[in-house]
Design a protein around this motif. Structure first.
Motif, PDB file in Angstrom:
ATOM      1  N   PHE A   1       4.800  11.164   6.239  1.00  0.00           N
ATOM      2  CA  PHE A   1       4.817  10.841   7.649  1.00  0.00           C
ATOM      3  C   PHE A   1       6.051  10.052   8.020  1.00  0.00           C
ATOM      4  O   PHE A   1       6.495  10.044   9.151  1.00  0.00           O
ATOM      5  CB  PHE A   1       3.551  10.044   7.996  1.00  0.00           C
ATOM      6  N   LEU A   2       6.616   9.371   7.024  1.00  0.00           N
ATOM      7  CA  LEU A   2       7.707   8.441   7.312  1.00  0.00           C
ATOM      8  C   LEU A   2       9.052   9.134   7.437  1.00  0.00           C
ATOM      9  O   LEU A   2       9.913   8.990   6.596  1.00  0.00           O
ATOM     10  CB  LEU A   2       7.777   7.365   6.236  1.00  0.00           C
TER      11      LEU A   2
ATOM     12  N   GLU B   1      13.046  -0.368  13.759  1.00  0.00           N
ATOM     13  CA  GLU B   1      13.860   0.855  13.853  1.00  0.00           C
ATOM     14  C   GLU B   1      14.399   1.051  15.264  1.00  0.00           C
ATOM     15  O   GLU B   1      15.547   1.412  15.454  1.00  0.00           O
ATOM     16  CB  GLU B   1      13.026   2.092  13.474  1.00  0.00           C
TER      17      GLU B   1
ATOM     18  N   LYS C   1      18.427   9.627   8.321  1.00  0.00           N
ATOM     19  CA  LYS C   1      19.485   9.182   9.209  1.00  0.00           C
ATOM     20  C   LYS C   1      19.215   9.711  10.608  1.00  0.00           C
ATOM     21  O   LYS C   1      18.808  10.847  10.777  1.00  0.00           O
ATOM     22  CB  LYS C   1      20.807   9.763   8.712  1.00  0.00           C
TER      23      LYS C   1
ATOM     24  N   LEU D   1       0.874  -1.158   0.000  1.00  0.00           N
ATOM     25  CA  LEU D   1       0.000   0.000   0.000  1.00  0.00           C
ATOM     26  C   LEU D   1       0.907   1.200   0.000  1.00  0.00           C
ATOM     27  O   LEU D   1       1.834   1.280   0.791  1.00  0.00           O
ATOM     28  CB  LEU D   1      -0.848   0.019   1.270  1.00  0.00           C
ATOM     29  N   ILE D   2       0.609   2.106  -0.846  1.00  0.00           N
ATOM     30  CA  ILE D   2       1.417   3.323  -0.846  1.00  0.00           C
ATOM     31  C   ILE D   2       0.913   4.184   0.297  1.00  0.00           C
ATOM     32  O   ILE D   2      -0.226   4.607   0.320  1.00  0.00           O
ATOM     33  CB  ILE D   2       1.290   4.034  -2.190  1.00  0.00           C
ATOM     34  N   GLY D   3       1.745   4.376   1.231  1.00  0.00           N
ATOM     35  CA  GLY D   3       1.314   5.108   2.416  1.00  0.00           C
ATOM     36  C   GLY D   3       1.637   6.575   2.308  1.00  0.00           C
ATOM     37  O   GLY D   3       2.228   7.035   1.347  1.00  0.00           O
ATOM     38  N   THR D   4       1.260   7.259   3.288  1.00  0.00           N
ATOM     39  CA  THR D   4       1.546   8.692   3.306  1.00  0.00           C
ATOM     40  C   THR D   4       3.003   8.872   3.709  1.00  0.00           C
ATOM     41  O   THR D   4       3.340   8.898   4.886  1.00  0.00           O
ATOM     42  CB  THR D   4       0.646   9.415   4.293  1.00  0.00           C
ATOM     43  N   LEU D   5       3.831   8.987   2.730  1.00  0.00           N
ATOM     44  CA  LEU D   5       5.263   8.983   2.957  1.00  0.00           C
ATOM     45  C   LEU D   5       5.748  10.201   3.715  1.00  0.00           C
ATOM     46  O   LEU D   5       6.758  10.159   4.386  1.00  0.00           O
ATOM     47  CB  LEU D   5       6.002   8.874   1.631  1.00  0.00           C
TER      48      LEU D   5
ATOM     49  N   LEU E   1      11.021   8.296   9.543  1.00  0.00           N
ATOM     50  CA  LEU E   1      11.913   7.314  10.138  1.00  0.00           C
ATOM     51  C   LEU E   1      13.014   6.887   9.184  1.00  0.00           C
ATOM     52  O   LEU E   1      13.968   6.269   9.571  1.00  0.00           O
ATOM     53  CB  LEU E   1      11.099   6.084  10.570  1.00  0.00           C
ATOM     54  N   GLU E   2      12.868   7.215   7.903  1.00  0.00           N
ATOM     55  CA  GLU E   2      13.869   6.783   6.963  1.00  0.00           C
ATOM     56  C   GLU E   2      15.095   7.681   6.978  1.00  0.00           C
ATOM     57  O   GLU E   2      16.128   7.338   6.466  1.00  0.00           O
ATOM     58  CB  GLU E   2      13.314   6.761   5.534  1.00  0.00           C
TER      59      GLU E   2
ATOM     60  N   SER F   1       9.476  -1.563  17.304  1.00  0.00           N
ATOM     61  CA  SER F   1       9.654  -1.625  15.847  1.00  0.00           C
ATOM     62  C   SER F   1      11.078  -2.041  15.531  1.00  0.00           C
ATOM     63  O   SER F   1      11.956  -1.972  16.380  1.00  0.00           O
ATOM     64  CB  SER F   1       9.384  -0.258  15.216  1.00  0.00           C
TER      65      SER F   1
END
Lengths: 473, 821
Positions: B19-20, B488, B25, B13-17, B22-23, B486
């Motif tokens: 928001f992410l 992460e 550094k 699912l293509i999410g609301t990026l 977390l990717e 998670s």
């Protein structure tokens, strides 16, 4: 407003519950950039790769040269093409006899005659196939993903329930199966983005159904039992992330296997008249399946004539006779596929590519002045039909065709020499450019990369390869 | 033929990026502190701080800018690796004005929007706001340059000393627990709950031998009142040499890039180390001895440094000597040499010269250094990447390897031992003391614990079982696992240890449990520690296309083998075929089969006579497409004088696709137009695996083959078994759609569960409640609750029979309780 760490984690969990899996699945050390990537304009939503496995000779297909009919005792050096040529929809452009139906679709696409396969030393099929499909020549210190896997990761499927990356027509039990497996992989992106493999399209439905012998009612009650047992068990109230991830995947897989979308894999749902138009064999039916899958939301579909050493397009002898057969296998189905996509209004957003790992020639193996071991023996004089054809590997000039997905209609890019060696003499194109063109059509930035063991790995080595501007209108 | 054709793709699912985040550094807390302190001190900022900031800035440049702007490649004439070059600037002039960041070209470019053609870096992401701030601050405070000869990236010290124990807290005497208790005290962390006896038993079994405790051993353990019983179990499991070796074989195969099939074998460009590895584990060889055997190998262990040789030209950074250097660096030394194989590393202190120097140790001839695949004209000097541990000066390759083995395993090389104990800790506890197990320069959450484990490991003689015993006997190992939230959180360099992390059951464990409790999954193995071999071949009709052998079409074929036999005492035969067969001797039906996995020794009895005999077989290859097919045969004839005669399926057999009547089963038959068979595989063929029970003397044959011995198949791959073309040091733990689809409908899994359920139903005729109890006890280590039992009995009564039992077994195997350790 700054989120506390706790709040952040809480929100993340909700997000994962909502179904986000981007970047979290796959190998643990994957981190990369995302921002801005999906805001690039796209001209295509799906890709169909029509893979002519085994090295398809350009002079016997889309770039015919002077024709020499078989005459016992003829000079090998005099043989350029073993078929006469036929006209296409494009003025002045002719194809090899046997491709009349594809010729009839050229007003919808671009023909590239100047593709050059890389110089990887000896010309070996699976090595070049690996390079073609991943854009990285093997071996690599990290596992590069198949282009379908990159696309599956970046875009996912168009429809939620469809697998994003589907590979039709290749068995892995054939010779060089290990090498084939090596590039039919999502590599460091994680097995989640690997291909859904259907070696035989006639029986494709099996792979996307409940287990053999289990009817829908049984499948449903089994899933119900599963849910109830988890709810009744000691972990019912544990909102642990791994558990949630497992439950979520089990639910989604369940939904997929009983979804009506799965019927896309059932070729027998197609009206007989249309089925028959495609039915020249496994490849033809694979094209039909590809059309059905595009209609139902798959993102990247590869249909191959199948690589099996020395079979298919991999003609080491009987080149003429076998090329005749191969053309029969591919001509009508590809015509039908392009025409139907066009008639159904899908072609504009579906990028279709026809390609092969390299080309062939009667005399030259590899680069024109190269000495290569294990060459096929070509006698100076052609005494028998078995020696009449393109039996050696040739990388310097290959043909590819692009249709749909924003590609300019009715053009030709590049040409090869009229005399041997039939190398590309104008506008040479390499695989990096091909990949970036595909990504460009889909709106995937060349900046796309992930950090693997501290190294940024791009969709093409170092993000190289400018997309082919003239390819697009 | 078993139709195992399942490769599956994910559904995203293509999410609301947006928001992410977390990717991105993670921030560098040390850098934040440095900048803050410098700003606080203002004009009086001391040189120690400024030097520290300079190092940070140079590390940022190395990582993000050197690709284009170093002495080796000067885009725009700009290099950033020496002070002179930085001050000199590029072709358009200076890039910085010391003391004035806002007037500095570098800052201007770093702050441009990404769409601007002049924005820097050109490739990849923009620098993070903090990184840009670091450079600005550094420029504003005068662009102080710390002495050039300095390591930009932190490197963990090599030496190893046993740390002193923290003060005894009155409760924890086990060494691992003492350090843990001290850590918990510092970070104010509560001890996690302890595992119950049943939970402990299940966990320690799965961690040491990869199998589950039987219900009877569980009951005995629970009833046992010996306070030391847990340690006894640990010792007993470690003493189970075979199962210990078979379980840990997967761990080491992943780490040493060893496999039974894969690229490179077809041309002899790859060699297994399976026999040596298995023996080393079986005999509990010390780690030091193993390392020496890998680095200075004998024929059975040379496959690791021999690498994978692909045909054709290969990038110089991937020649086999470079592979050896990279693999040893990653697997054994926890450092990444791959970057430095093409250019000076942008992520650690290793240089191109060092990577080629190390590779040269493994090379017969001197190696010319290639930078980004372009020859430099410089020849590398052989050297270990940690030269302070000792020089590699010998002239010949064999002598250099002897030296390297000594240098690498010296007690001064704490890195070697820390790397290994960290890996074992990670395998047992779910996360290493250093999170990135391949980068031992990263911060451990407890340096003391790591050092203790490594130093103790060396002191005790580097025995792997001793290490496993030490960890598993600790209270912290025997504690409930923590939900860290998670992946992460677990990967985070600022990780705070609170207890074991939950582990997902591995592919091989899943298959082995299925085999042991439900139905054997694998009959054939790709590696047989017993090294049994029989010269029988898998034979079939030579299917051809264009004069080349291809896979057999679905078809029926007929075999004939004529034998002239003397007087016999007795005879026995073993036969099997993929997919079905009927065997006749002199026209008499003797045996048949419909599943190549199942066969028993058969006595041909009166059918076999003195003189001429005809062995005739009708065999069928099923399926839609051409697929592997074969007949495997071995007859042992005992002669009166104690000699034996062996008859095998081999090239003396004839085959045809057509017969007329029944006389083809007799000696007298016109078989002139029959052809010689084709050997589609030897007994050790990779397609069917070695059928270890295809052996007359297989009295002690284990009831099932463990999955660590088989080649990767779609089922194992879906559950995370890696392809071992490269070293793998961590398998993905998360479930995914691909996996789940395989778990829903994989034909192999489904078939075995159904077969197994039929056996369970037969065994417990009428006593379904007992059956369910037993299933729970074996798979989960407990009996079902009343609520669960009600649901299950209801389900069974709804559709009584083996199908429902199969569903119940399946649901248990998929449950999180089963899947998490």
């Amino acid at each position: 407003m700054e989120l506390t760490r706790r709040e952040f984690i809480g929100k993340m969990r909700l997000a994962t519950l909502a179904g986000l899996s981007t970047g979290v699945s796959g190998l643990p050390f994957l981190a990369g950039c995302k921002t801005g990537r999906h805001s690039l304009p796209s001209t295509a939503d799906s890709v169909i790769l029509l893979w002519m496995a085994g090295g398809m000779a350009h002079t016997e297909t889309f770039d015919p040269k002077k024709y020499s009919p078989f005459v016992k005792g003829m000079d090998s050096a005099s043989v350029f093409s073993t078929f006469p040529s036929i006209p296409t929809r494009l003025d002045g452009i002719r194809f090899s006899e046997g491709l009349e139906r594809i010729a009839d679709t050229m007003h919808l696409g671009t023909l590239i005659r100047s593709y050059r396969a890389a110089d990887l030393g000896f010309i070996l099929h699976t090595r070049h196939q690996y390079h073609w499909h991943t854009c990285y020549p093997p071996p690599q210190s990290i596992q590069p993903p198949h282009i379908g896997a990159w696309i599956a990761k970046e875009l996912g499927p168009k429809q939620e329930v469809m697998p994003a990356f589907i590979d039709i027509g290749q068995r892995f039990t054939v010779g060089e199966g290990e090498e084939l497996k090596a590039f039919h992989s999502a590599g460091f992106l994680g097995s989640e983005f690997g291909p859904f493999s259907i070696p035989d399209p006639v029986n494709g439905l099996e792979s996307i159904s409940p287990p053999a012998g289990m009817d829908l009612a049984h499948f449903e009650r089994r899933q119900k039992l599963y849910r109830e047992l988890v709810k009744a068990g000691p972990l019912a109230n544990a909102h642990e992330y791994q558990q949630e991830s497992l439950m979520r995947s089990m639910e989604r897989s369940y939904a997929l296997l009983k979804s009506p979308e799965a019927k896309a894999f059932d070729l027998h749902e197609e009206p007989k008249e249309i089925y028959d138009q495609y039915n020249t064999g496994r490849f033809g039916l694979g094209c039909l399946m590809a059309r059905r899958l595009v209609e139902r939301g798959a993102r990247f579909i590869s249909v191959t004539t199948e690589y099996e050493p020395f079979l298919g397009w991999d003609t080491h002898e009987n080149g003429h006779t076998r090329a005749l057969e191969m053309k029969k296998q591919v001509d009508q189905p590809i015509h039908q596929l392009i025409t139907e996509l066009h008639e159904r209004g899908l072609l504009d957003r579906t990028l279709v590519i026809l390609a092969s790992e390299f080309s062939r020639d009667m005399l030259i193996e590899g680069r024109p002045d190269q000495k290569v071991l294990d060459q096929v023996d070509v006698p100076e004089k052609v005494e028998e039909l078995v020696h009449y054809g393109m039996h050696r590997h040739f990388t310097e000039g290959c043909s590819m065709i692009f249709w749909g997905g924003g590609v300019k209609k009715g053009q030709v890019i590049g040409e090869t020499a009229p005399e041997r060696p039939f190398s590309a003499i104008t506008e040479p194109i390499v695989i990096d450019q091909v990949h970036q063109s595909i990504y460009h059509a889909l709106g995937i930035s060349p900046d796309t990369h992930y950090e693997v063991e501290g190294r940024p790995v791009y969709t093409t080595p170092d993000g190289q390869g400018k997309y082919i501007r003239e390819l697009f209108s | 033929m078993i139709n195992r054709i399942l490769f599956l793709a994910n559904l995203l699912l293509i999410g609301t990026l947006s928001f992410l985040r977390l990717e991105e550094k993670p921030e560098d807390p040390e850098l934040t502190r440095i900048i803050r302190d410098i700003k606080k001190q203002g004009k009086k900022a001391d040189t120690a701080l400024l030097g520290a900031l300079n190092i940070k800035v140079r590390a940022i440049w190395t990582n993000r800018c050197f690709q284009c702007h170093s002495s080796e490649k000067r885009k725009g004439m700009l290099a950033l690796d020496t002070y002179e070059a930085v001050l000199a600037g590029g072709e358009e002039g200076p890039v910085l004005v010391p003391g004035n960041a806002s007037k500095s070209e570098m800052i201007r470019r770093l702050r441009l929007p990404r769409s601007n053609r002049e924005a820097m870096p050109k490739k990849g992401q923009a620098l993070s706001p903090e990184q840009v701030k670091a450079i600005e601050t550094w420029i504003d405070f005068g662009a102080y340059w710390k002495d050039s000869a300095v390591q930009l990236f932190y490197e963990a010290p090599l030496s190893l000393e046993k740390p002193i124990f923290p003060e005894y807290d009155g409760g924890h005497s086990h060494p691992v627990d003492r350090f843990t208790a001290s850590y918990f005290k510092t970070y104010k962390i509560k001890w996690p709950k302890s595992l119950s006896d049943a939970e402990f038993l299940r966990k320690v079994h799965l961690d040491i031998t990869g199998l589950l405790p039987s219900p009877d051993s569980l009951a005995a353990f629970l009833a046992n009142e010996d306070p030391d019983k847990r340690n006894h179990i640990i010792n007993r499991l470690l003493a189970d040499q075979e199962n210990y070796a078979l379980h840990w074989l997967s761990f080491w195969n992943d780490l040493l890039r060893n496999d039974y099939s894969g690229t490179g074998f077809i041309t002899g460009g790859r060699k297994q180390i399976s026999s040596w590895l298995y023996s080393s584990l079986y005999e509990d060889s010390s780690y030091t001895r193993m390392v020496k055997s890998l680095v200075n190998p004998h024929p059975a262990s040379e496959g690791f440094i021999a690498g994978i040789q692909w045909r054709g030209e290969v990038n110089s950074s991937q020649r086999v000597e470079m592979q050896a250097a990279q693999n040893i660096s990653q697997s054994l030394l926890g450092t990444n040499l791959k970057c430095a194989s093409c250019h000076n590393s942008f992520v650690n202190n290793l240089s191109l010269a060092q990577s080629y120097g190390f590779a040269s140790v493994f090379s017969k001839l001197p190696l010319e250094m290639y930078r980004c695949d372009v020859a430099t004209g410089t020849i590398a000097e052989p050297a270990f990447i940690y030269p302070q541990l000792g020089p590699i000066t010998a002239d010949s390759l064999p002598d250099r390897l002897v030296q390297l083995a000594e240098v690498m395993t010296s007690a001064q090389n704490g890195r070697l031992y820390r790397t290994l104990v960290n890996r074992i800790w990670a395998r047992l506890m779910g996360r290493g003391i250093v999170g990135k197990v391949d980068d031992m320069d990263q911060k451990p959450w407890s340096q003391e614990l790591l050092d203790y484990l490594a130093a103790d490991f060396v002191e005790k003689g580097t025995g792997l079982k001793d290490l496993i015993r030490l960890i598993t006997s600790s209270k912290i190992y025997q504690s409930r696992s923590i939900d860290y939230g998670s992946e992460e959180e677990i990967r985070n360099s600022d990780f705070i240890f609170r207890g074991p992390a939950k582990k997902r059951i591995q592919a091989e464990q899943m298959a082995d449990i299925l085999s042991e409790v439900i139905q054997p999954v694998y009959s054939g193995v790709s590696f047989d520690p017993g090294a049994y071999h029989v010269p029988a071949a898998w034979i079939w009709y030579p299917e051809k296309e264009f004069d080349r052998i291809v896979l057999p079409r679905p078809d029926t074929v007929y075999f004939r083998k004529i034998l002239n036999l003397p007087a016999m005492a007795r005879a026995e035969l073993l036969v099997t075929a993929d997919d079905e067969y009927e065997l006749f001797i002199n026209g008499k039906p003797v045996t048949s089969g419909k599943d190549y996995r199942y066969f028993q020794p058969v006595d041909p009895g009166e059918a076999l006579i003195k003189g001429k005999n005809c062995i005739a077989v009708k065999a069928i290859n099923k399926g839609y497409l051409a697929n592997p097919a074969g007949l495997l045969f071995h007859m042992r004839i005992h002669l009166p004088d104690k000699d034996t005669l062996q008859i095998y399926s081999d090239t003396s057999w004839l085959v045809s696709k057509t017969v007329s009547g029944e006389s083809w089963k007799q000696v007298k038959y016109k078989d002139r137009d029959w052809v010689k068979i084709h050997r589609y595989g030897r007994y050790s063929s990779s397609h069917w695996g070695m059928l270890r029970h295809f052996n007359f003397d297989a009295k002690e044959q284990p009831p099932f083959s463990r999955a660590s011995l088989v080649s990767a198949d779609p089922f194992l791959k879906a559950l995370g078994r890696p392809t071992r073309e490269n070293v793998t040091t961590a398998r993905s733990q998360e479930a995914g759609l691909l996996q789940a689809i395989a778990l829903q409908n994989d034909p192999l899994l489904h078939q075995r569960v159904r077969e197994g359920s039929a056996n369970w139903v037969n065994k417990y005729q009428g006593k379904e409640s007992d059956m369910i109890d037993r299933l729970y006890l074996h798979l989960l280590g407990r009996i079902p609750s009343a609520k669960e039992k009600t649901k299950l009995m209801e389900y069974y009564k709804g559709h009584p029979g083996k199908e429902s039992v199969a569903d119940i077994i399946w649901a248990l195997l998929m449950s999180p309780e089963f899947q998490m350790i």
